[in-house]
Motif scaffolding. Structure first.
Motif, mmCIF file in Angstrom:
data_model
loop_
_atom_site.group_PDB
_atom_site.id
_atom_site.type_symbol
_atom_site.label_atom_id
_atom_site.label_comp_id
_atom_site.label_asym_id
_atom_site.label_seq_id
_atom_site.Cartn_x
_atom_site.Cartn_y
_atom_site.Cartn_z
ATOM 1 N N UNK A 165 -40.636 -27.014 -3.425
ATOM 2 C CA UNK A 165 -41.222 -28.031 -4.292
ATOM 3 C C UNK A 165 -40.352 -28.226 -5.528
ATOM 4 N N UNK A 166 -40.316 -29.462 -6.004
ATOM 5 C CA UNK A 166 -39.527 -29.762 -7.201
ATOM 6 C C UNK A 166 -38.056 -29.906 -6.925
ATOM 7 N N UNK A 167 -37.701 -30.159 -5.663
ATOM 8 C CA UNK A 167 -36.293 -30.218 -5.286
ATOM 9 C C UNK A 167 -35.594 -31.463 -5.831
ATOM 10 N N UNK A 168 -36.335 -32.544 -6.007
ATOM 11 C CA UNK A 168 -35.726 -33.773 -6.515
ATOM 12 C C UNK A 168 -34.813 -34.442 -5.513
ATOM 13 N N UNK A 169 -35.135 -34.288 -4.231
ATOM 14 C CA UNK A 169 -34.290 -34.845 -3.171
ATOM 15 C C UNK A 169 -34.479 -36.352 -3.055
ATOM 16 N N UNK A 170 -33.456 -37.016 -2.535
ATOM 17 C CA UNK A 170 -33.516 -38.459 -2.320
ATOM 18 C C UNK A 170 -34.229 -38.803 -1.011
ATOM 19 N N UNK A 171 -34.312 -37.808 -0.123
ATOM 20 C CA UNK A 171 -35.006 -38.003 1.146
ATOM 21 C C UNK A 171 -35.607 -36.673 1.560
ATOM 22 N N UNK A 172 -36.459 -36.700 2.569
ATOM 23 C CA UNK A 172 -37.172 -35.490 2.987
ATOM 24 C C UNK A 172 -36.239 -34.431 3.556
ATOM 25 N N UNK A 173 -35.058 -34.833 4.008
ATOM 26 C CA UNK A 173 -34.141 -33.888 4.639
ATOM 27 C C UNK A 173 -32.765 -33.892 3.974
ATOM 28 N N UNK A 174 -32.696 -34.278 2.709
ATOM 29 C CA UNK A 174 -31.393 -34.357 2.047
ATOM 30 C C UNK A 174 -30.706 -32.998 1.970
ATOM 31 N N UNK A 175 -31.451 -31.952 1.605
ATOM 32 C CA UNK A 175 -30.851 -30.631 1.495
ATOM 33 C C UNK A 175 -30.314 -30.172 2.856
ATOM 34 N N UNK A 176 -31.103 -30.371 3.899
ATOM 35 C CA UNK A 176 -30.674 -29.990 5.246
ATOM 36 C C UNK A 176 -29.396 -30.722 5.633
ATOM 37 N N UNK A 177 -29.357 -32.010 5.387
ATOM 38 C CA UNK A 177 -28.179 -32.807 5.754
ATOM 39 C C UNK A 177 -26.947 -32.373 4.966
ATOM 40 N N UNK A 178 -27.141 -32.059 3.683
ATOM 41 C CA UNK A 178 -26.014 -31.608 2.863
ATOM 42 C C UNK A 178 -25.472 -30.275 3.357
ATOM 43 N N UNK A 179 -26.376 -29.383 3.752
ATOM 44 C CA UNK A 179 -25.962 -28.080 4.268
ATOM 45 C C UNK A 179 -25.230 -28.215 5.599
#
Length: 408
Positions: free
Chosen positions: A358-372
């Motif tokens: 929570x509080x990730x501030x992502x642009x989409x629901x899977x932004x962190x996953x895609x970046x990784x």
């Protein structure tokens, strides 16, 4: 963990081998490849040591700023000048405290990815949106000068904090500066280079959080903290393989730096907004336990975990948890990842983690996953290194957008 000072912490040079891969080329590597310094001058020694009568004779002062001749100033240079163009917004200033040579790394590449920008390699990496400055450039003396003074580069007395603070403040106000250059290959101080203000400016190195004036200009202060056992293991692995050193030589090299690291570098983590800390996994090395230590009420927007997680698959698996703690008298919230994800099932496991942050501030629901996944081959992508680096990168973007009121 609460009040451990990590005294005797080893130099963060091990980060280069164990945690970060050089995803774009840093100063010394660029020079080895023959890329000219941005200042364009030849690398020649000044032959001066500060302090000394010879250097005192050549000292000049501009607007209350002492220009030590050991910085190889040219007569026409002033430390602060008008910028070639006016920025629409105040630059966002980020400090990353880490040992020398730990700059242009996967960590900063993750920040570039979150900002959607790139930089051109050079002595100072500069792009349309971000500039990365290595604070080794503010060493007062060159390598020969430090041999004369008997002080290490970690020692505060070997760093020009007055100039550093004044120039960071000037860049923050939209001015340009002539920043010194420390040439890692030759050990010389080369003529300063002109640095223009940029939208995001990252100051990485030994002491970005040490000096009060410099620290006061930071919109975010980050400290990279690696405990002794992890650092020693990485440094042995690197130096034995690449330099032909024995373990005893590595240990001696480490131990001679311990007092100054403990005195001048390590204490900065008490004033950091966020600490990225590396410890041995509960399952033992080479596996890692990586902690995101977030100061409550600090400048780092808090990230929390909805529930503890356990990710199974290939050994050793991974666990994630969150808890409150005390860190050098500061109330903090810690998000911790111990072990490694299953790289054959990387995307699915990362989606589970991301959905519980929570509080990730992502642009989409899977932004962190895609970046990784986009940096899957980078060292640390299988453990908390890559995950929590990416979280910090997204938070740098969030801070930029909050300060400027613009999307990155």
């Amino acid at each position: 963990m609460s009040r451990r000072s990590n005294s005797g912490a080893l130099p963060l040079v091990a980060v280069l081998f164990g945690v970060y891969a050089l995803s774009f080329v840093g100063p010394a590597a660029q020079q080895r490849k023959g890329t000219a310094l941005r200042a364009g001058g030849e690398s020649v020694p000044t032959g001066l040591v500060w302090p000394s009568p010879e250097a005192e004779e050549k000292l000049r002062e501009v607007d209350g700023i002492k220009l030590y001749p050991t910085h190889a100033w040219k007569d026409e240079m002033d430390p602060i000048v008008d910028a070639s163009a006016k920025l629409e917004d105040t630059p966002v200033i980020v400090g990353v405290a880490a040992d020398s040579g730990c700059g242009k790394s996967t960590f900063l590449r993750r920040i570039l990815g979150a900002l959607g920008t790139e930089v051109k390699p050079g002595h100072t990496a500069i792009g349309d949106m971000m500039t990365v400055i290595c604070l080794d450039d503010y060493h007062t003396n060159d390598r020969a000068g430090r041999k004369a003074t008997g002080l290490t580069a970690l020692d505060a007395r070997e760093n020009d904090f007055a100039l550093m603070g004044a120039q960071i403040e000037a860049l923050k106000t939209g001015k340009a500066v002539y920043k010194p250059i420390y040439n890692h290959d030759t050990g010389n101080k080369d003529p300063p280079e002109l640095i223009e203000p940029n939208k995001v400016m990252v100051f990485e190195g030994l002491h970005p959080i040490y000096d009060e004036k410099a620290r006061s200009q930071l919109d975010l202060a980050i400290y990279i903290d690696i405990v002794n056992d992890v650092k020693f293991a990485w440094k042995v692995q690197r130096d034995v393989a690449e330099r032909g050193w024995t373990e005893e030589q590595v240990r001696e090299d480490i131990e001679k730096r311990l007092p100054d690291f403990s005195k001048y570098v390590d204490p900065q983590k008490a004033n950091a907004d966020v600490v990225l800390r590396y410890e041995p996994s509960d399952k033992g090395l080479p596996f890692l336990k990586v902690k995101l230590i977030q100061k409550k009420g600090g400048k780092f927007p808090m990230v929390t975990l909805k529930k503890d997680l356990s990710l199974s698959g290939s050994e050793p698996g991974a666990t994630l948890k969150m808890y409150d703690d005390d860190w050098f008298g500061n109330d903090v919230t810690v998000v911790e990842m111990d072990g490694e994800i299953d790289m054959d099932n990387m995307e699915e496991q990362l989606k589970e983690v991301e959905s519980n942050l929570e509080g990730l501030g992502a642009k989409s629901a899977e932004e962190l996953t895609e970046a990784m996944v986009s940096l899957k081959s980078s060292p640390g992508s299988q453990n908390g290194t890559g995950l929590l680096q990416t979280v910090i990168a997204m938070k740098v973007r969030e801070i930029y957008e909050k300060i400027t009121g613009k999307d990155a």
